[in-house]
Design a protein around this motif. Structure first.
Motif, PDB file in Angstrom:
ATOM      1  N   LEU A 147      22.607  62.485  38.754  1.00 29.21           N
ATOM      2  CA  LEU A 147      22.147  61.106  38.836  1.00 29.21           C
ATOM      3  C   LEU A 147      21.276  60.800  37.630  1.00 29.21           C
ATOM      4  O   LEU A 147      20.269  61.473  37.382  1.00 29.21           O
ATOM      5  N   LEU A 148      21.659  59.795  36.855  1.00 31.08           N
ATOM      6  CA  LEU A 148      20.926  59.412  35.657  1.00 31.08           C
ATOM      7  C   LEU A 148      20.289  58.041  35.861  1.00 31.08           C
ATOM      8  O   LEU A 148      20.886  57.158  36.473  1.00 31.08           O
ATOM      9  N   PRO A 149      19.086  57.836  35.349  1.00 29.92           N
ATOM     10  CA  PRO A 149      18.436  56.525  35.488  1.00 29.92           C
ATOM     11  C   PRO A 149      19.057  55.506  34.539  1.00 29.92           C
ATOM     12  O   PRO A 149      19.536  55.853  33.456  1.00 29.92           O
ATOM     13  N   TYR A 150      19.007  54.248  34.939  1.00 34.10           N
ATOM     14  CA  TYR A 150      19.628  53.189  34.131  1.00 34.10           C
ATOM     15  C   TYR A 150      18.758  51.944  34.172  1.00 34.10           C
ATOM     16  O   TYR A 150      18.022  51.706  35.139  1.00 34.10           O
ATOM     17  N   GLU A 151      18.822  51.177  33.116  1.00 31.77           N
ATOM     18  CA  GLU A 151      18.189  49.867  33.024  1.00 31.77           C
ATOM     19  C   GLU A 151      19.014  49.016  32.077  1.00 31.77           C
ATOM     20  O   GLU A 151      19.959  49.510  31.453  1.00 31.77           O
ATOM     21  N   LEU A 152      18.688  47.727  31.972  1.00 28.21           N
ATOM     22  CA  LEU A 152      19.456  46.805  31.145  1.00 28.21           C
ATOM     23  C   LEU A 152      18.528  46.211  30.086  1.00 28.21           C
ATOM     24  O   LEU A 152      17.863  45.203  30.308  1.00 28.21           O
ATOM     25  N   PRO A 153      18.480  46.852  28.920  1.00 30.55           N
ATOM     26  CA  PRO A 153      17.517  46.449  27.893  1.00 30.55           C
ATOM     27  C   PRO A 153      18.009  45.270  27.060  1.00 30.55           C
ATOM     28  O   PRO A 153      19.197  44.941  27.048  1.00 30.55           O
ATOM     29  N   GLY A 154      17.079  44.671  26.345  1.00 32.03           N
ATOM     30  CA  GLY A 154      17.426  43.624  25.387  1.00 32.03           C
ATOM     31  C   GLY A 154      17.795  42.311  26.043  1.00 32.03           C
ATOM     32  O   GLY A 154      17.880  42.207  27.267  1.00 32.03           O
ATOM     33  N   PRO A 155      18.026  41.292  25.206  1.00 36.97           N
ATOM     34  CA  PRO A 155      18.417  39.987  25.754  1.00 36.97           C
ATOM     35  C   PRO A 155      19.852  40.019  26.270  1.00 36.97           C
ATOM     36  O   PRO A 155      20.666  40.809  25.777  1.00 36.97           O
ATOM     37  N   PRO A 156      20.159  39.173  27.273  1.00 42.19           N
ATOM     38  CA  PRO A 156      19.254  38.283  28.015  1.00 42.19           C
ATOM     39  C   PRO A 156      18.375  39.079  28.984  1.00 42.19           C
ATOM     40  O   PRO A 156      18.886  39.853  29.791  1.00 42.19           O
ATOM     41  N   TYR A 157      17.067  38.872  28.882  1.00 40.95           N
ATOM     42  CA  TYR A 157      16.113  39.651  29.648  1.00 40.95           C
ATOM     43  C   TYR A 157      16.159  39.271  31.132  1.00 40.95           C
ATOM     44  O   TYR A 157      16.422  38.137  31.497  1.00 40.95           O
ATOM     45  N   GLY A 158      15.896  40.268  31.981  1.00 40.09           N
ATOM     46  CA  GLY A 158      15.810  40.025  33.414  1.00 40.09           C
ATOM     47  C   GLY A 158      17.133  40.001  34.143  1.00 40.09           C
ATOM     48  O   GLY A 158      17.184  39.711  35.331  1.00 40.09           O
ATOM     49  N   ARG A 159      18.228  40.333  33.469  1.00 43.71           N
ATOM     50  CA  ARG A 159      19.538  40.293  34.110  1.00 43.71           C
ATOM     51  C   ARG A 159      19.729  41.509  35.008  1.00 43.71           C
ATOM     52  O   ARG A 159      18.976  42.489  34.926  1.00 43.71           O
ATOM     53  N   GLY A 160      20.755  41.444  35.863  1.00 46.25           N
ATOM     54  CA  GLY A 160      21.099  42.566  36.723  1.00 46.25           C
ATOM     55  C   GLY A 160      22.603  42.696  36.816  1.00 46.25           C
ATOM     56  O   GLY A 160      23.347  42.074  36.048  1.00 46.25           O
ATOM     57  N   LEU A 161      23.072  43.473  37.798  1.00 47.54           N
ATOM     58  CA  LEU A 161      24.503  43.662  37.998  1.00 47.54           C
ATOM     59  C   LEU A 161      25.013  42.985  39.263  1.00 47.54           C
ATOM     60  O   LEU A 161      26.224  42.946  39.491  1.00 47.54           O
ATOM     61  N   HIS A 162      24.115  42.462  40.095  1.00 47.81           N
ATOM     62  CA  HIS A 162      24.552  41.676  41.246  1.00 47.81           C
ATOM     63  C   HIS A 162      25.235  40.400  40.759  1.00 47.81           C
ATOM     64  O   HIS A 162      24.985  39.923  39.644  1.00 47.81           O
ATOM     65  N   GLU A 163      26.079  39.835  41.608  1.00 48.44           N
ATOM     66  CA  GLU A 163      26.739  38.574  41.237  1.00 48.44           C
ATOM     67  C   GLU A 163      25.726  37.492  40.916  1.00 48.44           C
ATOM     68  O   GLU A 163      25.964  36.630  40.078  1.00 48.44           O
ATOM     69  N   SER A 164      24.577  37.502  41.595  1.00 50.11           N
ATOM     70  CA  SER A 164      23.568  36.461  41.398  1.00 50.11           C
ATOM     71  C   SER A 164      22.710  36.684  40.157  1.00 50.11           C
ATOM     72  O   SER A 164      22.057  35.764  39.677  1.00 50.11           O
ATOM     73  N   THR A 165      22.719  37.910  39.603  1.00 43.63           N
ATOM     74  CA  THR A 165      21.841  38.208  38.467  1.00 43.63           C
ATOM     75  C   THR A 165      22.591  38.601  37.203  1.00 43.63           C
ATOM     76  O   THR A 165      21.990  38.662  36.138  1.00 43.63           O
ATOM     77  N   ARG A 166      23.893  38.869  37.311  1.00 46.08           N
ATOM     78  CA  ARG A 166      24.638  39.271  36.120  1.00 46.08           C
ATOM     79  C   ARG A 166      24.844  38.086  35.190  1.00 46.08           C
ATOM     80  O   ARG A 166      24.884  36.932  35.622  1.00 46.08           O
ATOM     81  N   VAL A 167      24.959  38.370  33.904  1.00 46.97           N
ATOM     82  CA  VAL A 167      25.214  37.359  32.872  1.00 46.97           C
ATOM     83  C   VAL A 167      26.639  37.565  32.390  1.00 46.97           C
ATOM     84  O   VAL A 167      26.997  38.652  31.920  1.00 46.97           O
ATOM     85  N   PHE A 168      27.441  36.524  32.515  1.00 49.97           N
ATOM     86  CA  PHE A 168      28.890  36.645  32.296  1.00 49.97           C
ATOM     87  C   PHE A 168      29.218  37.328  30.979  1.00 49.97           C
ATOM     88  O   PHE A 168      29.985  38.284  30.945  1.00 49.97           O
ATOM     89  N   ASP A 169      28.639  36.855  29.873  1.00 48.03           N
ATOM     90  CA  ASP A 169      28.994  37.412  28.569  1.00 48.03           C
ATOM     91  C   ASP A 169      28.598  38.881  28.456  1.00 48.03           C
ATOM     92  O   ASP A 169      29.269  39.674  27.798  1.00 48.03           O
ATOM     93  N   GLN A 170      27.485  39.258  29.096  1.00 51.34           N
ATOM     94  CA  GLN A 170      26.908  40.578  28.913  1.00 51.34           C
ATOM     95  C   GLN A 170      27.365  41.590  29.958  1.00 51.34           C
ATOM     96  O   GLN A 170      27.346  42.800  29.716  1.00 51.34           O
ATOM     97  N   PHE A 171      27.815  41.119  31.119  1.00 49.24           N
ATOM     98  CA  PHE A 171      28.077  41.997  32.259  1.00 49.24           C
ATOM     99  C   PHE A 171      29.078  43.104  31.937  1.00 49.24           C
ATOM    100  O   PHE A 171      28.882  44.263  32.321  1.00 49.24           O
ATOM    101  N   PHE A 172      30.158  42.766  31.241  1.00 48.50           N
ATOM    102  CA  PHE A 172      31.200  43.745  30.957  1.00 48.50           C
ATOM    103  C   PHE A 172      30.667  44.888  30.091  1.00 48.50           C
ATOM    104  O   PHE A 172      31.091  46.035  30.226  1.00 48.50           O
ATOM    105  N   HIS A 173      29.713  44.571  29.232  1.00 51.08           N
ATOM    106  CA  HIS A 173      29.101  45.600  28.392  1.00 51.08           C
ATOM    107  C   HIS A 173      28.126  46.448  29.208  1.00 51.08           C
ATOM    108  O   HIS A 173      28.070  47.667  29.053  1.00 51.08           O
ATOM    109  N   ASP A 174      27.345  45.787  30.084  1.00 45.10           N
ATOM    110  CA  ASP A 174      26.386  46.510  30.918  1.00 45.10           C
ATOM    111  C   ASP A 174      27.080  47.522  31.816  1.00 45.10           C
ATOM    112  O   ASP A 174      26.540  48.594  32.099  1.00 45.10           O
TER     113      ASP A 174
END
Length: 447
Positions: free
Chosen positions: A246-273
């Motif tokens: 198990l490795l820890p993960y976070e989503l650095p850089g802009p857009p800040y505050g995004r997540g992977l839930h449908e309500s928090t993911r950012v369309f352009d960035q999600f596929f990369h995350d």
């Protein structure tokens, strides 16, 4: 000639206009530089504050580049060299250099080489969303990338980073270099991407781990993004037995505050995350013979009562030049209700599925025959190829709610009882896991 002109014959009015245009252009240039200076000084402090909160990535100073891992080997891409592969999010377009600390404390500075730069083929659904929302601004996207830092000779190194200026003096600004562990012969591992938030049910997660063990899987790599304590209990149980890394993960850089839930993911960035964990896993588990890419609601079931290693040996006898195998998927939908209402094992309750569909297909590949892998694709090394396994020989069992993109949640269905071959063994193992974690099967899907 105009009534007013200089010795060259240029009219006075034209000279005045030329001077006015030149002054205006100079003023605009000055304004643009001032604007850039102001914006840079507004953005940089905010970026510095956000970067100071990073726990698992190293930020390259003054750049939108975030380094996650550095994995070493001595054969790829250059035989006999110390090859260090850095996996990163990168929103820059810079020719970086590598700063490498050797074990003897020597600091080397070498050129870096970009060995993976995302070039994702877009699905029809993504194209449709781009028509509605507009195409993504690629300049604002942090892409998943991999850089190669090569060191000649049979040397070992401890830390590495990328730089566009000078090498940092403090090793706290560097990534520790990981050397892959010894793995079993004919080892089979799973790259399971990311587990995040409240998306998982701990009971179903335990079922998934136990079925993979019964199928002959040796190891699972998974990244953890802010999962709650019940899920962490499950993770600790399988980590302690050596089955899960198990490795820890976070989503650095802009857009800040995004997540992977449908309500928090950012369309352009999600596929990369979602893709960066696959790149890291491909390198970290490179010494396994096979890697399977499946999510935590998917299990691959051969038609014969055999484990996956025996199944793969048969497939390789038929396709000795295979780099990887792709599989059809059956969807076991919770909306259809349970068949075995008395069972407290989700996979034994839901036996109705769609007929095999070429949708959400997944793969198993041979690590030495594949250059790159994404969620649904592999890039074979020449002269190897990829093959689709006939649906009569094996299918991917996908347990989930009805996909939102379907026109109807009632396509033709079948009843598939093949999972029941694991009934006796799986129920015993689940009882042991439930006692160890203190998790009881109370959160079954309400159907």
């Amino acid at each position: 000639m105009w009534p007013c002109a200089d010795r060259s014959g240029t009219p006075c009015l034209q000279r005045r206009r030329t001077k006015t245009v030149a002054i205006a252009a100079l003023a605009l240039s000055v304004c643009f530089l001032v604007f850039q200076f102001v914006m840079q000084h507004k953005i940089d402090p905010y970026r510095d504050v956000m970067n100071s909160k990073l726990r698992f990535f190293k930020a390259v100073p003054r750049e939108d580049t975030y380094l996650y891992s550095a994995i070493a080997n001595f054969h790829d891409p250059e035989e006999g060299k110390l090859n260090i592969i850095i996996t990163a999010f990168d929103g820059s377009d810079i020719n970086y250099e590598c700063c490498v600390h050797l074990d003897d404390k020597t600091l080397l500075r070498t050129p870096s080489k970009l060995v993976y730069d995302e070039n994702r083929a877009k699905s029809l659904g993504q194209i449709f969303l781009e028509i509605i929302r507009g195409k993504p601004d690629e300049d604002k996207v942090n892409k998943e990338k991999q850089y190669h830092c090569g060191v000649s000779g049979n040397l070992r190194a401890s830390h590495v980073t990328l730089t566009s200026s000078s090498c940092p003096s403090d090793t706290q600004d560097y990534l520790p270099i990981v050397y892959p562990k010894t793995v079993p012969a004919d080892g089979l591992a799973i790259c399971a991407k990311v587990a995040f938030g409240t998306e998982l049910d701990p009971n179903i997660l335990m079922e998934w781990f136990e079925v993979q063990r019964l199928l002959g899987v040796d190891h699972v790599q998974l990244m953890d993004l802010d999962n709650p304590e019940p899920i962490q209990k499950v993770f600790r149980y399988y980590s302690d037995m050596g089955f899960l890394e198990l490795l820890p993960y976070e989503l650095p850089g802009p857009p800040y505050g995004r997540g992977l839930h449908e309500s928090t993911r950012v369309f352009d960035q999600f596929f990369h995350d979602e893709a960066l964990p696959i790149l890291d896993c491909r390198r970290r588990l490179a010494d396994y013979t096979y890697i399977m890419g499946v999510d935590m609601d998917e299990v691959l079931i051969p038609a014969k009562n055999q484990d996956l290693k025996a199944f793969l040996k048969e497939q390789l006898q038929s396709h000795p030049n295979a780099a990887g195998f792709f599989f059809w998927a059956q969807f076991f939908l919770y909306e259809w209700g349970p068949v075995n209402k008395d069972s407290d094992v989700t996979m034994f309750r839901y036996l109705n599925s769609t007929q095999p569909r070429w949708e959400c297909y997944k793969y198993i590949y041979l690590t030495q025959r594949v250059k790159h892998a994404t969620t649904h694709t592999i890039t074979p090394v020449s002269p190897y190829g990829q093959y689709t396994v006939p649906k009569e020989e094996a299918t991917l069992h996908h347990y989930r709610h009805c996909p939102k993109g379907w026109k109807t949640c009632n396509p033709p269905r079948i009843t598939d009882r093949s999972i029941l071959r694991f009934k006796d063994t799986l129920e015993g193992r689940l009882q042991k896991a439930r006692e160890a974690t203190g998790i009881s099967p109370q959160s079954l899907p309400k159907n």
